[in-house]
Design a protein around this motif. Structure first.
Motif, PDB file in Angstrom:
ATOM      1  N   CYS A 142       0.798  -1.244   0.000  1.00  0.00           N
ATOM      2  CA  CYS A 142       0.000   0.000   0.000  1.00  0.00           C
ATOM      3  C   CYS A 142       0.825   1.287   0.000  1.00  0.00           C
ATOM      4  O   CYS A 142       0.232   2.375   0.110  1.00  0.00           O
ATOM      5  N   VAL A 197       1.026   3.843  -5.550  1.00  0.00           N
ATOM      6  CA  VAL A 197      -0.315   4.126  -6.097  1.00  0.00           C
ATOM      7  C   VAL A 197      -0.445   3.941  -7.597  1.00  0.00           C
ATOM      8  O   VAL A 197      -1.518   3.627  -8.088  1.00  0.00           O
ATOM      9  N   ASP A 241       2.510   6.787  -2.922  1.00  0.00           N
ATOM     10  CA  ASP A 241       1.319   7.546  -2.531  1.00  0.00           C
ATOM     11  C   ASP A 241       1.759   8.938  -2.029  1.00  0.00           C
ATOM     12  O   ASP A 241       2.395   9.049  -0.975  1.00  0.00           O
ATOM     13  N   LYS A 277      -0.695  -6.920 -10.028  1.00  0.00           N
ATOM     14  CA  LYS A 277      -1.107  -6.067  -8.903  1.00  0.00           C
ATOM     15  C   LYS A 277      -0.727  -6.719  -7.588  1.00  0.00           C
ATOM     16  O   LYS A 277      -0.645  -7.947  -7.508  1.00  0.00           O
ATOM     17  N   ARG A 294      -2.565  -2.701  -5.572  1.00  0.00           N
ATOM     18  CA  ARG A 294      -1.639  -1.649  -6.021  1.00  0.00           C
ATOM     19  C   ARG A 294      -0.805  -2.191  -7.193  1.00  0.00           C
ATOM     20  O   ARG A 294      -0.771  -3.394  -7.424  1.00  0.00           O
TER      21      ARG A 294
END
Ligand code: GLA
Length: 386
Positions: free
Chosen positions: A77, A80, A91, A122, A127
């Protein structure tokens, strides 16, 4: 004509080089099981620059760094998208200064910095993955100062795990930076058969949960592959849950003890900023950490099981002694006996040291027996007397 043959003549040479690369991992890293912290078990997708910086600060202040926990790894995570050139983008909301600045901060604390990606299109949280961008991602990570990469296996259906992970290994080697490579395909493609030549560590199981039964399941599965572990190449029964609240202190002590017996990577998975004194006392036990980090690099095994719920696990250490975990998986106290011949001690007598009470228990002949609490363990070091 010559100009057309010339590149062809070079082909075997080029192939020879790349074949040699493809058959081995020789990055001289992780000669003892990697130790550090990873965001996933406690924080999931809630990762940010401030969390990582505060965690790094706390790892120094709490003594974790000096106890050996070196790698600070951001799991899923942090990423992005990709930009127009295909470069991975962090991000911007949660990592406003970018990953390079964060790696610099972590390095400034005397720690090492790790990151997560996925071999498929992914990540497990949707992501962008590294598929088709292996070279580019390895170069980007190296430029950021990454020291450790964990590569996951979501959204990879139809792909060949051996090939994909070898591709990333080779990309990391070409990046020119020493980077520990952590393979995370959950034991689904028999990694113990090929991963020692591809990664420094490889997961052997599904994700751990903060539960006694899950911890034991990962122990049992990982215990079957002890013979392949060696310096630079480790079975990974998954990250630690110590301090996350789902187990008792006795259970967490057993968790660390058994991971040390297995020469498992010790990646803390709790909130180190707010950890209790009890959690700290478990994670920072220097005598248990020393068993994990012993330079012989042998993975311990289950040596004796008078009933399925009472077990003796033993690990040979460099100095000829044995680390022994007496594990009571049942819900009532019971006596467990470590017969010296079964743990590989062949002298008449041996001295026993308790690695949780940090005291000498005494000299024993032929065996050591003690009462072990339910869902608990006793961990000792047995040294032959000469
Ligand atoms: C998989 C891995 C975990 C963690 C998550 C992140 O489940 O096995 O360790 O990395 O993905 O999404």
């Amino acid at each position: 004509m010559i100009s057309r043959i010339w590149p062809l003549a070079l082909l075997p040479v080029l192939l020879g080089v790349s074949l040699a690369r493809r058959t081995t991992l020789d990055n001289r890293l992780a000669l003892t099981p990697p130790m550090g912290w990873n965001s996933w078990n406690h924080f999931g997708c809630n990762v940010s620059e401030s969390l990582i910086e505060e965690t790094a600060d706390s790892m120094v202040a709490s003594g974790m760094r000096d106890a050996g926990y070196r790698y600070v790894v951001i799991d899923d995570c942090w990423q992005v998208s990709r930009d127009a050139k295909g470069t991975i983008v962090a991000d911007p909301v949660h990592f406003p200064h970018g990953i390079k600045a964060l790696a610099d901060y972590v390095h400034g604390k005397g720690l090492k910095f790790g990151i997560y990606t996925d071999a498929g299109t992914k990540t497990c949280q949707g992501r962008p993955g590294s598929y088709g961008h292996e070279e580019q991602d390895a170069r980007t990570y190296a430029a950021w100062g990454v020291d450790y990469v964990k590569e996951d296996w979501c959204n990879a259906s139809g792909l060949d795990a051996r090939k994909q992970y070898a591709r990333f290994r080779d990309a990391l080697a070409r990046s020119g930076r020493p980077i520990v490579f952590s393979i995370c395909e959950w034991g689904s493609n028999q990694p113990w058969e090929w991963a020692p030549k591809v990664g420094n560590l490889w997961r052997t199981t599904d994700d751990i949960e903060d539960k006694w039964t899950s911890m034991l399941a990962n122990l049992d599965q990982t215990g079957q592959h002890a013979t392949v572990a060696r310096p630079g190449a480790w079975n990974d029964p998954d990250m630690l849950e110590i301090g996350n609240g789902g187990m008792t202190d006795d259970e967490y002590r057993a968790h660390l003890s058994l991971w040390a017996i297995m020469a498992a990577p010790l990646m803390a998975g709790n909130d180190v900023r707010t950890m209790s004194a009890a959690t700290k006392a478990v994670l920072l036990n220097p005598e248990v950490i020393a068993v994990d980090q012993d330079s012989l690099g042998a993975q311990g095994i289950l040596v004796w099981e008078p009933t399925p719920e009472l077990q003796v696990w033993a690990k040979p250490l460099r100095d000829g002694s044995r680390a022994v975990a007496l594990l009571n998986r049942s819900s009532k106290p019971d006596t467990i006996t470590a017969y010296f011949s079964r743990i590989g001690i062949h002298t008449d007598s041996a001295s026993v040291r308790d690695l949780w009470s940090h005291s000498e228990v005494g000299k024993f002949k032929g065996k050591y027996a003690t009462v072990v609490r339910p869902h608990g363990s006793v961990m000792v070091r047995v040294t032959p007397a000469h």
